[in-house]
Write a protein that holds these residues in place. Structure first.
Motif, mmCIF file in Angstrom:
data_model
loop_
_atom_site.group_PDB
_atom_site.id
_atom_site.type_symbol
_atom_site.label_atom_id
_atom_site.label_comp_id
_atom_site.label_asym_id
_atom_site.label_seq_id
_atom_site.Cartn_x
_atom_site.Cartn_y
_atom_site.Cartn_z
ATOM 1 N N SER A 91 0.832 -1.206 0.000
ATOM 2 C CA SER A 91 0.000 0.000 0.000
ATOM 3 C C SER A 91 0.862 1.250 0.000
ATOM 4 N N TRP A 93 3.973 1.475 -1.092
ATOM 5 C CA TRP A 93 4.651 1.504 -2.390
ATOM 6 C C TRP A 93 3.711 2.037 -3.475
ATOM 7 N N SER A 94 2.510 1.528 -3.524
ATOM 8 C CA SER A 94 1.547 1.939 -4.547
ATOM 9 C C SER A 94 1.119 3.391 -4.383
ATOM 10 N N TYR A 97 3.894 5.750 -5.615
ATOM 11 C CA TYR A 97 3.955 5.819 -7.076
ATOM 12 C C TYR A 97 2.771 6.585 -7.647
ATOM 13 N N MET A 125 -3.434 4.575 -8.863
ATOM 14 C CA MET A 125 -2.409 3.975 -8.010
ATOM 15 C C MET A 125 -2.612 4.352 -6.542
ATOM 16 N N PHE A 128 -5.372 2.082 -5.372
ATOM 17 C CA PHE A 128 -4.826 0.749 -5.131
ATOM 18 C C PHE A 128 -3.927 0.731 -3.903
ATOM 19 N N GLY A 129 -3.410 1.876 -3.506
ATOM 20 C CA GLY A 129 -2.634 1.946 -2.276
ATOM 21 C C GLY A 129 -3.494 1.824 -1.034
ATOM 22 N N ILE A 147 -3.775 -6.572 -6.117
ATOM 23 C CA ILE A 147 -2.334 -6.303 -6.189
ATOM 24 C C ILE A 147 -1.813 -6.585 -7.595
ATOM 25 N N ALA A 150 -3.029 -3.941 -10.018
ATOM 26 C CA ALA A 150 -2.322 -2.676 -9.792
ATOM 27 C C ALA A 150 -0.944 -2.711 -10.450
ATOM 28 N N LEU A 151 -0.234 -3.816 -10.295
ATOM 29 C CA LEU A 151 1.095 -3.928 -10.911
ATOM 30 C C LEU A 151 1.015 -3.979 -12.432
ATOM 31 N N TYR A 154 0.108 -0.422 -13.645
ATOM 32 C CA TYR A 154 1.260 0.462 -13.477
ATOM 33 C C TYR A 154 2.328 0.190 -14.539
#
Length: 170
Positions: A91, A93-94, A97, A125, A128-129, A147, A150-151, A154
């Motif tokens: 969370s 990290w997202s 970003y 993002m 998604f965090g 997750i 989200a990746l 991104y």
């Protein structure tokens, strides 16, 4: 400046997202895979930094290196690392970003043509965090899909922007 290392970083995170979606309804072992992909991303960032040390570099690229390395290493070194800790790290990290994208779109004038893409990706993002922290026990099987998506979103956005702009995302 060649974008081969920047694209390689996005492909590593894309593969991590695809692995998350293909794992099914469980987070078992994914925190290790995510930590490894972040450490590899940081190593690719270091390689990019060493090769292009004499060229001007955006500070967000350097912050990416530190964030990927910090998040990847903290997953491995924290003694009480479990699923909730992994969700907290992801969370964080997202969300960061998302802030990178949002600030790049709204503040940097060279990104004016792509302001809608940057703003939408930043908001997505950031959402998604927050999302993995708000799952309850009944919906915990869906968190791995969130997750993974989200990746994937991104990474695909990074690759799309690098392809269209012929320069780095930030």
């Amino acid at each position: 400046m060649s974008l081969i290392y920047r694209k390689a970083r996005s492909f590593v995170l894309l593969l991590s997202g695809i692995a998350a979606v293909s794992l099914g309804n469980t987070l078992d072992g994914y925190s290790t895979l995510f930590g490894v992909s972040l450490v590899v991303s940081a190593l690719i960032g270091i390689l990019h930094l060493f090769i292009y040390f004499d060229k001007p570099m955006n500070e967000k690229v350097l912050m990416e290196l530190f964030l990927d390395g910090f998040a990847g290493i903290i997953i491995f070194t924290y003694s009480m690392s479990d699923e909730s800790f992994f969700l907290t790290v992801f969370s964080f990290w997202s969300f960061i970003y998302g802030l990178f994208y949002l600030s790049s779109g709204l503040i940097d004038k060279s990104n004016k043509d792509y302001i809608s893409q940057y703003t939408i990706m930043g908001i997505i993002m950031m959402i998604f965090g927050f999302m993995p922290l708000h799952f309850n026990q009944e919906s915990m099987g869906l968190e791995i899909y969130a997750i993974g998506f989200a990746l994937i979103i991104y990474s695909c956005s990074n690759l799309f922007l690098m392809y269209r702009r012929k320069r780095d995302v930030y």
